[in-house]
Design an enzyme around this catalytic site. Structure first.
Site, short mmCIF file in Angstrom:
data_model
loop_
_atom_site.label_atom_id
_atom_site.label_comp_id
_atom_site.label_asym_id
_atom_site.label_seq_id
_atom_site.Cartn_x
_atom_site.Cartn_y
_atom_site.Cartn_z
N TYR A 150 0.81 -1.22 0.00
CA TYR A 150 0.00 0.00 0.00
C TYR A 150 0.84 1.27 0.00
O TYR A 150 0.30 2.37 -0.08
CB TYR A 150 -0.92 0.03 1.22
N LYS A 221 2.13 -14.20 5.71
CA LYS A 221 2.36 -15.13 4.59
C LYS A 221 3.87 -15.37 4.51
O LYS A 221 4.50 -15.25 3.46
CB LYS A 221 1.79 -14.47 3.32
N ASP A 287 -3.54 -17.62 4.31
CA ASP A 287 -4.57 -18.38 3.57
C ASP A 287 -5.31 -19.32 4.51
O ASP A 287 -6.53 -19.44 4.47
CB ASP A 287 -3.98 -19.12 2.36
N ASP A 311 -6.62 -6.02 4.95
CA ASP A 311 -7.70 -5.54 4.10
C ASP A 311 -8.64 -6.69 3.77
O ASP A 311 -9.87 -6.61 3.95
CB ASP A 311 -7.08 -4.96 2.82
#
Ligand code: NAD
Length: 424
Positions: A150, A221, A287, A311
């Site tokens: 971002y 992640k 995930d 987000d």
């Protein structure tokens, strides 16, 4: 009673009984949901504190209203006021197409360095939900708000910048071979810092300890992005063990105990920590976490994560408890005290001035603001009255369409109904 500014002192925020709070009513459905929310906030404060406390609202211009009046989407004066008065609240803003500002919301977050995006996700009885047990979801998401992909460091396909970066990656860093189609690649850079990660995770741990919650989960992640997302996890465990040693037990400590003393000892230590009421710091890969949100939401209370994961996770979690029409949010810098409380939905321009949309997202953001100010009694009064109104099935169109035998209310009527349901 003269109205005063909220200030930041060495021990935290100083909240006068008559604080001046800037508001941005927002574009599209903003004026409808803001006027309903303001009505409820004022009524609860009056009812609970009997005139001893009162908010002096001060309008600041942003978005279309600002553009029409001043030719600017986010006038410097508005930013100055938000900076000066510390705590403010806003409705949704149109994202201007073209021009210098990519998003007014992002600009506000960056200008005030609001590094935590705080999203509580909780179900109110009666709210239509796509899951069988929405009551099992009750968590608070701390999304890092200033870094990650971002940051806006992107270089487009077929530009001299992308070409230059490709050459640098190939010639200087030897990473060229990892780029599958060098001639047609666009680039995005993902900055993640130790300082930025630590201040976010520190805020999440403090929040969990203050609210006596059982765990903080670091969602990342890191299996793929080792030096950014993976480091976020490692920095998180290190910070927890260093700064909160007496109050936490981490999965990192469990891993170490397992390696050195065996699994039984490690498990016994974990059980002991839980029995002592220690805060458990754990981690889950992003995930898998999205799956866990649906399969075992009860296992999670506070979640700390980077910007992009946050987000996705915030909206996915909000869907389980009724969606963006009711999910509140805040952007906070706990060090300076700056905070902007905001609806999580957009301007829904098709429904502007129809007085039909659900004001709950902005109203509950206002409830978060009252909590932040320490006005817990008024916050609780509104939450209970909102829950009662929904239980009575007196709702706006979004919930009405998904409920049996409900009564359809306009935005303003819904606010009046909430006020009628208030009790002290
Ligand atoms: P949106 O959230 O405005 O609307 C999507 C749909 O969600 C609407 O059509 C409506 O059906 C539903 N919805 C939204 N708010 C609701 C409410 N309070 N009650 C009931 N239903 C509601 O998203 P969009 O259409 O993608 O975006 C429209 C504009 O809003 C864009 O300019 C976008 O940039 C902006 N936006 C602003 C913010 C913000 O200010 N924080 C957030 C998201 C989008």
């Amino acid at each position: 009673m003269t109205a005063q500014k909220i200030t930041m002192g060495p021990a935290g925020l100083n909240i006068p009984d008559h604080p001046i709070i800037p508001f941005i009513e927002g574009d599209g459905i903003g004026p409808d949901v803001w006027s309903a929310s303001k009505h409820v906030l004022d009524a609860a404060i009056e009812l609970v504190y009997g005139g001893k406390r009162k908010i002096e609202w001060k309008e600041i211009l942003a978005g279309e209203k600002a553009f029409n009046k001043t030719g600017e989407w986010l006038p410097a004066e508005s930013l100055d006021i938000a900076r000066e008065y510390l705590v403010s609240i806003k409705g949704p803003l149109t994202t201007p197409v073209g021009g210098g500002i990519r998003s007014l919301n992002v600009a506000l977050r960056q200008e005030l360095d609001l590094y935590v995006c705080l999203r509580p996700v909780k179900w109110y009885k009666g709210v239509p939900s796509p899951v069988v047990h929405p009551e099992n979801t009750n968590m608070v998401i701390f999304r890092e708000n200033t870094e990650d992909i971002y940051a806006g460091i992107e270089f487009g396909y077929n530009t001299p910048e992308a070409e230059k970066l490709l050459r640098f990656l190939t010639d200087e860093l030897g990473a060229g071979k990892k780029i599958r189609f060098p001639e047609s690649t666009a680039f995005g850079i993902k900055p993640v810092s130790k300082d930025g990660s630590e201040r976010l995770i520190r805020a999440a741990i403090k929040y969990a300890l203050e609210h006596k919650l059982p765990s903080v989960t670091l969602v990342h992640k890191g299996n793929i992005m080792k030096y950014t997302e993976g480091a976020f996890k490692i920095w998180g465990y290190e910070l927890a063990e260093r700064e909160f040693a007496d109050h936490v037990y981490t999965w990192g400590q469990w891993e170490n105990a397992k390696k050195t003393q065996g699994e039984d000892v490690a498990n016994a230590k974990m059980k002991k920590a839980e029995a002592q009421g220690k805060l458990i710091i754990k981690d889950v890969i992003a995930d898998n976490f999205l799956q866990q949100l649906l399969l075992s939401p009860k296992d999670y209370s506070v979640v700390a994560t980077l910007n992009l994961n946050g987000d996705y996770i915030s909206d996915a979690a909000a869907a389980s408890v009724g969606g963006i029409g009711i999910a509140p949010g805040a952007n906070i810098n706990y060090l300076t005290g700056h905070a902007v409380f905001e609806a999580t939905h957009g301007t829904a321009p098709r429904f502007a001035n129809t007085n039909t949309m659900n004001p709950s997202s902005l109203l509950l953001s206002g409830v978060m603001m009252l909590e932040y100010m320490g006005w817990h009694e008024a916050a609780q009064c509104i939450e209970e009255a909102l829950a009662t109104t929904i239980k009575r099935k007196r709702v706006t169109i979004d919930f009405y369409n998904l409920m049996h035998d409900a009564t359809l209310l306009k935005t303003s009527e819904f606010a009046v109904e909430i006020v009628k349901s208030m009790k002290i």
